[in-house]
Write a protein that holds these residues in place. Structure first.
Motif, PDB file in Angstrom:
ATOM      1  N   SER A 351      41.734  30.246  32.647  1.00 38.41           N
ATOM      2  CA  SER A 351      43.090  29.721  32.759  1.00 38.41           C
ATOM      3  C   SER A 351      44.091  30.878  32.681  1.00 38.41           C
ATOM      4  O   SER A 351      44.061  31.655  31.711  1.00 38.41           O
ATOM      5  CB  SER A 351      43.367  28.724  31.639  1.00 38.41           C
ATOM      6  OG  SER A 351      44.664  28.193  31.742  1.00 38.41           O
ATOM      7  N   PRO A 352      44.944  31.009  33.697  1.00 36.00           N
ATOM      8  CA  PRO A 352      44.986  30.200  34.920  1.00 36.00           C
ATOM      9  C   PRO A 352      43.811  30.541  35.836  1.00 36.00           C
ATOM     10  O   PRO A 352      43.264  31.646  35.772  1.00 36.00           O
ATOM     11  CB  PRO A 352      46.312  30.605  35.550  1.00 36.00           C
ATOM     12  CG  PRO A 352      46.521  32.014  35.086  1.00 36.00           C
ATOM     13  CD  PRO A 352      45.998  32.053  33.690  1.00 36.00           C
ATOM     14  N   SER A 353      43.422  29.591  36.676  1.00 37.70           N
ATOM     15  CA  SER A 353      42.303  29.824  37.585  1.00 37.70           C
ATOM     16  C   SER A 353      42.622  31.000  38.500  1.00 37.70           C
ATOM     17  O   SER A 353      43.770  31.228  38.879  1.00 37.70           O
ATOM     18  CB  SER A 353      42.005  28.569  38.393  1.00 37.70           C
ATOM     19  OG  SER A 353      43.152  28.132  39.103  1.00 37.70           O
ATOM     20  N   LEU A 354      41.590  31.765  38.829  1.00 40.87           N
ATOM     21  CA  LEU A 354      41.752  33.043  39.528  1.00 40.87           C
ATOM     22  C   LEU A 354      41.591  32.892  41.042  1.00 40.87           C
ATOM     23  O   LEU A 354      40.564  32.412  41.531  1.00 40.87           O
ATOM     24  CB  LEU A 354      40.707  34.039  39.008  1.00 40.87           C
ATOM     25  CG  LEU A 354      40.629  35.396  39.714  1.00 40.87           C
ATOM     26  CD1 LEU A 354      41.911  36.188  39.492  1.00 40.87           C
ATOM     27  CD2 LEU A 354      39.417  36.184  39.197  1.00 40.87           C
ATOM     28  N   SER A 355      42.603  33.328  41.785  1.00 37.63           N
ATOM     29  CA  SER A 355      42.448  33.464  43.233  1.00 37.63           C
ATOM     30  C   SER A 355      41.448  34.577  43.494  1.00 37.63           C
ATOM     31  O   SER A 355      41.485  35.631  42.842  1.00 37.63           O
ATOM     32  CB  SER A 355      43.782  33.815  43.888  1.00 37.63           C
ATOM     33  OG  SER A 355      44.712  32.763  43.746  1.00 37.63           O
ATOM     34  N   SER A 356      40.547  34.359  44.438  1.00 40.34           N
ATOM     35  CA  SER A 356      39.487  35.346  44.644  1.00 40.34           C
ATOM     36  C   SER A 356      38.940  35.245  46.063  1.00 40.34           C
ATOM     37  O   SER A 356      39.110  34.228  46.740  1.00 40.34           O
ATOM     38  CB  SER A 356      38.359  35.130  43.627  1.00 40.34           C
ATOM     39  OG  SER A 356      37.405  36.181  43.697  1.00 40.34           O
ATOM     40  N   LEU A 357      38.286  36.319  46.491  1.00 44.83           N
ATOM     41  CA  LEU A 357      37.680  36.370  47.821  1.00 44.83           C
ATOM     42  C   LEU A 357      36.213  35.974  47.722  1.00 44.83           C
ATOM     43  O   LEU A 357      35.450  36.594  46.979  1.00 44.83           O
ATOM     44  CB  LEU A 357      37.842  37.767  48.421  1.00 44.83           C
ATOM     45  CG  LEU A 357      39.292  38.057  48.803  1.00 44.83           C
ATOM     46  CD1 LEU A 357      39.645  39.517  48.608  1.00 44.83           C
ATOM     47  CD2 LEU A 357      39.556  37.615  50.242  1.00 44.83           C
ATOM     48  N   ARG A 358      35.845  34.950  48.448  1.00 46.72           N
ATOM     49  CA  ARG A 358      34.484  34.399  48.389  1.00 46.72           C
ATOM     50  C   ARG A 358      33.626  34.998  49.493  1.00 46.72           C
ATOM     51  O   ARG A 358      33.966  34.947  50.670  1.00 46.72           O
ATOM     52  CB  ARG A 358      34.526  32.878  48.533  1.00 46.72           C
ATOM     53  CG  ARG A 358      33.156  32.212  48.559  1.00 46.72           C
ATOM     54  CD  ARG A 358      33.298  30.716  48.777  1.00 46.72           C
ATOM     55  NE  ARG A 358      33.992  30.095  47.648  1.00 46.72           N
ATOM     56  CZ  ARG A 358      34.472  28.848  47.665  1.00 46.72           C
ATOM     57  NH1 ARG A 358      34.368  28.118  48.776  1.00 46.72           N
ATOM     58  NH2 ARG A 358      35.068  28.353  46.593  1.00 46.72           N
ATOM     59  N   GLN A 359      32.493  35.557  49.095  1.00 45.04           N
ATOM     60  CA  GLN A 359      31.562  36.098  50.076  1.00 45.04           C
ATOM     61  C   GLN A 359      30.720  34.961  50.662  1.00 45.04           C
ATOM     62  O   GLN A 359      30.239  34.104  49.927  1.00 45.04           O
ATOM     63  CB  GLN A 359      30.646  37.133  49.435  1.00 45.04           C
ATOM     64  CG  GLN A 359      31.384  38.311  48.829  1.00 45.04           C
ATOM     65  CD  GLN A 359      30.472  39.481  48.556  1.00 45.04           C
ATOM     66  OE1 GLN A 359      29.702  39.882  49.410  1.00 45.04           O
ATOM     67  NE2 GLN A 359      30.556  40.036  47.357  1.00 45.04           N
ATOM     68  N   PRO A 360      30.495  34.952  51.988  1.00 41.24           N
ATOM     69  CA  PRO A 360      29.710  33.883  52.624  1.00 41.24           C
ATOM     70  C   PRO A 360      28.216  34.124  52.438  1.00 41.24           C
ATOM     71  O   PRO A 360      27.479  34.451  53.382  1.00 41.24           O
ATOM     72  CB  PRO A 360      30.126  33.984  54.090  1.00 41.24           C
ATOM     73  CG  PRO A 360      30.427  35.435  54.290  1.00 41.24           C
ATOM     74  CD  PRO A 360      31.030  35.917  52.982  1.00 41.24           C
TER      75      PRO A 360
END
Length: 417
Positions: A351-360
């Motif tokens: 908290s707060p939830s983290l914006s992040s880059l998701r690997q496919p």
């Protein structure tokens, strides 16, 4: 012997001594008194599917030879009968073990560690669907005897190929395997000077071998674009020490995007090993004073406004940024936007939830399987190299810019870095 039934041709005690017809292991089809214990034969699968035994063999060993509907019918029969080919017999017949070696390496502590676990799961699932199994062995990355771990496995267990992970500059494994004619695919670019440039341009290089990777530079550039759209101008980068192929690639994406938007990057980069406390200490001066720890006083005066957003090379580093902000009495997302990389399981829970880059990773696993099986079938074929884009997952931590003050929109100076 009371209570013991003997089937014709059986052993008299186990009921498994009859002919197998070259079959595999399974519960067997239903007999007049319910399921039998005889191993299912390839001929029985063929009868159930309404095809020839050769077609069943093709479905198991060369599925690309069959029409999709035929392949589906055979696979359904295999599933219905729980047919399992005898691997030792298959290896003798085809000279293929249907095994793929995967070197397990120690993963540093941190919330980004499970990324490789997710990849292994995705790759194993994809390989299994193609009739292969993944065999694990210990292989410390960067150790002087690293290739010996692969040599030992090849002596003890015939494998058809390897999947390499944690590639790095100076990685000796690709050349070692290539010299011995052992098929392999890498999750990660080789990061040599020549192959690294070719990876960027999309031109395959034979010496680089087959690889699949996630475009870290594309991801961090997308993070910068997102933050700029929210009004941020002083966007810092919290990365790993220089020299890491993956880390430098992610830093390049941030740098290129900042320049594309006409924004200065002076004093806006901090370095830390992939540990929360190390990141917390490294980013603190940048968050408090608007400059990294190594920035001169004169430059600090010139860029006096505070950093309003941070792009981190991993979720672990992003968590260190969270702690540094809390130490300073500020809140991630509200006072300073933070974007991580890897979209670890912790990203949605903190908290707060983290914006992040998701690997496919599911797509990476399928691509690695496809390239490796292609290499096994055609050792002299053209190299396959796949670069996939990560996806930005926007959450609470990337809030709009607030109170940037004078100097917030500082533009790039001629020759500035």
């Amino acid at each position: 012997m009371a209570g013991t039934r003997t089937r014709p041709g059986g052993s008299g005690t186990s009921g498994r001594g009859g002919k197998t017809g070259g079959g595999g292991r399974g519960n067997g089809p239903n007999g007049p008194n319910g399921p039998t214990d005889r191993p299912v034969t390839l001929a029985q699968v063929a009868q159930r599917a309404g095809v020839s035994p050769q077609t069943v063999s093709n479905a198991l060993n060369s599925p690309e030879l069959l029409a999709p509907l035929t392949l589906e019918r055979v696979r359904r029969a295999i599933s219905d009968l729980d047919y399992r080919p005898h691997q030792a017999a298959r290896a003798l017949r085809t000279r293929s073990s249907r095994l793929i070696g995967y070197g397990v390496t120690p993963t540093p502590d941190g919330v980004s560690g499970p990324v490789m676990e997710h990849f292994l799961r995705a790759f194993s699932r994809s390989a299994n669907a193609s009739g292969y199994r993944v065999i694990l062995f210990t292989a410390p990355v960067g150790a002087e005897h690293e290739p010996d771990c692969y040599a030992d496995l090849l002596k003890e267990q015939p494998v058809d190929g390897f999947v390499l992970t944690h590639t790095y500059r100076g990685d000796r494994r690709p050349a070692w395997l290539r010299q011995r004619g052992v098929p392999f695919v890498a999750f990660g670019r080789p990061w040599s000077a020549a192959s690294g440039k070719s990876a960027t341009s999309g031109t395959p290089v034979a010496s680089a071998g087959d690889w699949v990777d996630v475009d870290g530079a594309h991801g961090t550039a997308a993070a910068v674009d997102h933050l700029v759209s929210l009004g941020h101008r002083r966007i810092a980068f919290l990365g790993w020490p220089k020299g890491s192929g993956v880390g430098d690639d992610r830093a390049d994406g941030w740098r290129t995007a900042m320049r594309r938007h006409g924004l200065s990057i002076r004093g806006l980069r901090a370095y830390a090993v992939n540990e929360v406390d190390a990141a917390r200490e490294a980013v603190a001066p940048l968050l408090r004073h608007g400059t990294g720890a190594g920035t001169t006083a004169r430059r600090a005066t010139r860029t006096a406004s505070r950093t309003t957003a941070v792009v981190a090379a991993s979720d672990t580093l992003a968590l260190g940024c969270y702690r540094a902000l809390l130490d300073d009495g500020r809140a991630p997302g509200r006072d300073v936007a933070v974007v991580g990389f890897d979209d670890s399981s912790a990203a949605a829970l903190i908290s707060p939830s983290l914006s992040s880059l998701r690997q496919p990773l599911a797509e990476v696993g399928r691509a690695c399987t496809r390239l490796l099986l292609d290499r096994i079938k055609d050792p002299d074929g053209e190299p396959g190299q796949v670069l996939l884009n990560p996806e930005l997952i926007v959450r609470e931590s990337s809030g709009p810019a607030v109170g940037e003050g004078e100097g917030a929109g500082e533009r790039v100076e001629e020759g500035g870095r």
